[in-house]
Design an enzyme around this catalytic site. Structure first.
Site, mmCIF file in Angstrom:
data_model
loop_
_atom_site.group_PDB
_atom_site.id
_atom_site.type_symbol
_atom_site.label_atom_id
_atom_site.label_comp_id
_atom_site.label_asym_id
_atom_site.label_seq_id
_atom_site.Cartn_x
_atom_site.Cartn_y
_atom_site.Cartn_z
ATOM 1 N N SER A 121 -6.216 0.632 -4.379
ATOM 2 C CA SER A 121 -4.802 1.002 -4.446
ATOM 3 C C SER A 121 -4.521 2.474 -4.179
ATOM 4 C CB SER A 121 -4.247 0.630 -5.825
ATOM 5 O OG SER A 121 -4.359 -0.761 -6.042
ATOM 6 N N ALA A 122 -5.539 3.289 -4.086
ATOM 7 C CA ALA A 122 -5.325 4.706 -3.787
ATOM 8 C C ALA A 122 -4.593 4.897 -2.468
ATOM 9 C CB ALA A 122 -6.664 5.442 -3.764
#
Length: 717
Positions: free
Chosen positions: A403-404
């Site tokens: 999700s970064a």
């Protein structure tokens, strides 16, 4: 009867003519010799005593490598050295005689010296020492057989030599005494050198006595010299060769290794000698033309046998230039220690978690502030697990980042018109026909949420719905088909991600950078396009992740990271920094094709991740005083490390920058292959790295506010 007149013989006349011709020829010869002697004598004398201008490897110090504050990281350790300069014409017997004399004066009998002796060295040496026995190994039948081949004399002698060499037995090759092997160790070094170029015979552990006794006997050792040499000194390396940046700094070949085989022709064309020491990896190799000094140019006068009878310097050698890095070695050491400590704590009960990475840079200038990586490696000799530097892993290994990367997904959604800033979408488990259920990490979803809420809570389904719209499917139908154009969707996503540096090389000034995996691959399952949107399809390097977050932090400019800040002239008089030759200015690779207000909107979302109580980073990034913005990441990924079993694991990541209003540091943290998604080692590392940076900055400011202290020069050469 009258008497007949006697006929005169013509022989005396012919003799006179012959004598006259001989006289004329001798006179012409004498005249010619006189012309040669008187008119051209000096020319022929100069022809006999040839002058050759030769670049000579005369132990010119290599340039130093220093940190951004002038602290020495890599220097040169001076060494006593014994060298041999081979003349153009010298016989093996003459060199062997010198080697025997030298062996009586110095010790060259270490395990490494004897290990360097090859089978071919032993064969050639045995033939030199045992000519009679060697001759007996060739029969008359052998000679007759070779003569039938119609070889010329040179080819014939070569065939005889090779045949003789092959017939030397192992017992004969192992019959040398220790003293004979010591002579051979010296002789092989002498023979391997290039004519008229000094060759190192010994530069390790030369004693004062050895140096002195060789110096006293130079007249009886033609070509031998007692001089000084250098060895590369990596200041922070331990006995195992580990230390800050050790894998990034690279290595230099030894005089025995000489030029790397894969670069031999290229370097020879540039004026190098075969036994020159050159950078063979990473920083030492990338900046070889800067760090390598200029050789001394010498005019050697040789006699008609090719022996050097006089030398004069045409041009003095010059030391290599110094590299000043953008890295602060004190910050680098602090980051290394944080990564080591946190990884050691998190690794308990985690058999696959064997590495962790942190990259940090100034997002406005591209100056790399630190590159840290550690790896647990099993030592095959001791069977013990050791922690080794793996800073290089930031640019040569790639992972699913999770999700970064969702900031890039939102901006791609804005750019393609799939969504607008502030749009709300209903997040819930997504059930498509023929595709596994796509859900959020909390299993149920968050209901109707806007993009910033989705970012701070790290909603997967919001990103899935955005990717669907990018692929042409505007609405979700429960249990219906996923009808996206997967080719168009994945290409749009990759094209936009590449604007941030994801999936393309960052351009860092080091060789061997990788671009990750996935570019050009079209997923067979359309559901994989949705996975791409949450960072679970393509893989990226930690350095690419850093460039991505820096692009968001600085307002949309993809800046090329660089590890070298300046090139300077060396100043060995003060042992400090010399004048600047070249500065490396920030290089903008591209401006992302997205509106400034869109970028500002995503920046606001990344602030919420860390500073809003509902943000996924709130409880772990506790140093709020530094005004940190960022994005957490967790990706499910197949373990592909060194262990034989390859289960599904979790990569935990983080990207962030501070202060968010005027960023001066951006970081990426990557810890692959956890057996659980509940570890927060990535956030613990990030929290401590920001603290270390700002603590060090404050400490330096406090020091500058106190009365000035006389600065200490950089140590070493």
């Amino acid at each position: 009867m009258s008497k007949k007149k006697k006929k005169k013989s013509p022989v005396p006349f012919r003799l006179n003519v012959l004598f006259f011709v001989v006289f004329v020829l001798f006179s012409a010869l004498i005249l010619r010799l006189g012309v040669v002697q008187i008119v051209y004598g000096d020319d022929f004398k100069r022809e006999i005593q040839q002058n050759e201008v030769t670049p000579v490897n005369t132990s010119v110090p290599r340039g130093r490598i220093l940190d951004t504050n002038g602290k020495l990281i890599v220097g040169n350790q001076p060494l006593k050295a014994i060298t041999y300069t081979r003349p153009k014409y010298v016989t093996p017997k003459e060199m062997l005689s010198i080697a025997r004399k030298l062996a009586a004066l110095i010790s060259k009998d270490s395990a490494d010296d004897f290990k360097a002796i090859t089978k071919r060295d032993r064969q050639d040496y045995w033939l030199m020492l045992h000519p009679k026995q060697a001759k007996a190994k060739i029969t008359k039948q052998d000679e007759a057989k070779l003569k039938k081949k119609g070889l010329n004399s040179k080819e014939y002698d070569k065939e005889i030599y090779n045949l003789t060499r092959e017939r030397i037995t192992d017992a004969e090759l192992n019959s040398f005494s220790k003293s004979e092997l010591e002579v051979l160790a010296i002789y092989r070094e002498m023979a391997s050198g290039t004519a008229l170029t000094p060759q190192i015979i010994k530069n390790k552990d030369v004693t004062d006595k050895e140096y002195a006794v060789v110096s006293e006997n130079l007249d009886s050792l033609p070509g031998v010299d007692a001089t000084t040499d250098w060895d590369r000194n990596y200041i922070y390396k331990d006995n195992q060769g580990n230390g800050p940046l050790s894998t990034i700094l690279g290595k230099v070949t030894s005089s025995k290794e000489g030029l790397p085989k894969d670069q031999l022709d290229q370097l020879l064309a540039q004026g190098y000698s075969r036994n020159d020491r050159v950078g063979k990896s990473y920083l030492e190799s990338q900046y070889e033309n800067v760090l390598q000094g200029q050789k001394e140019i010498v005019r050697n006068t040789t006699d008609n046998s090719g022996k050097v009878i006089d030398s004069s310097i045409v041009k003095n050698g010059e030391s290599g230039k110094d590299l000043v890095l953008s890295i602060d070695i004190d910050f680098q050491k602090a980051v290394d220690q944080i990564v080591r400590d946190k990884l050691a704590q998190a690794k308990v009960g985690q058999p696959y978690m064997d590495r962790a990475f942190v990259s940090a840079m100034n997002p406005k200038t591209g100056e790399v502030l630190a590159m840290s990586g550690v790896q647990y490696v099993k030592n095959t000799k001791t069977n013990q697990t050791e922690i080794q530097d793996f800073a290089l892993g930031n640019m040569i290994t790639s992972y699913s980042m999770g999700s970064a990367v969702k900031g890039a997904t939102l901006l791609t959604g804005y750019q393609t018109g799939a969504i607008k800033p502030g749009d709300s979408l209903y997040t819930q488990p997504l059930k498509f026909k023929g595709t596994p259920v796509k859900r959020d990490w909390n299993k149920t979803g968050f209901g109707l949420v806007n993009d910033l809420y989705a970012l701070k809570r790290s909603s997967n389904t919001y990103m899935f719905l955005t990717a669907m719209k990018i692929g042409g499917q505007q609405t979700y139908v429960p249990n219906g088909p996923l009808r996206i154009d997967k080719v168009a969707a994945i290409n749009k996503l990759r094209t936009n991600f590449s604007q941030f540096g994801l999936g393309v090389k960052t351009g860092i000034d080091l060789p061997g950078e990788q671009s990750g995996y996935g570019a050009g691959q079209i997923p067979g399952d359309a559901g994989k396009v949705l996975d791409f949107a949450i960072g679970q399809y393509d893989t990226y390097t930690p350095l690419q992740l850093l460039q991505y977050v820096s692009t968001i932090a600085n307002g949309g400019y993809r800046v090329q990271p660089h590890i070298v800040k300046e090139i300077r002239e060396p100043d060995y008089r003060t042992n400090g920094l010399g004048p600047v030759i070249q500065e490396f200015d920030p290089k903008i690779l591209n401006k992302i094709d997205m509106k400034d207000e869109w970028i500002k909107h995503v920046q606001d979302g990344m602030k919420l991740v860390v500073n809003d109580p509902q943000g996924t980073g709130y409880g772990y990034i506790t140093n709020k005083q530094y005004n940190i913005a960022g994005k957490t990441g967790t990706a499910q990924a197949l373990y592909d490390g060194p262990l034989p079993v390859h289960p599904m694991t979790w990569n935990v990541t983080f990207v962030g920058y501070a202060p968010y209003d005027d960023p001066e540091i951006a970081i990426s943290v990557v810890v692959p292959w956890s057996t659980t998604d509940q570890t927060h080692v990535n956030l613990e590392i990030a929290n401590e790295v920001f603290k270390a940076y700002f603590d060090l900055k404050q400490s330096r400011m406090n020091q500058s506010a106190t009365p000035a202290v006389q600065p200490q020069p950089a140590q070493g050469q």
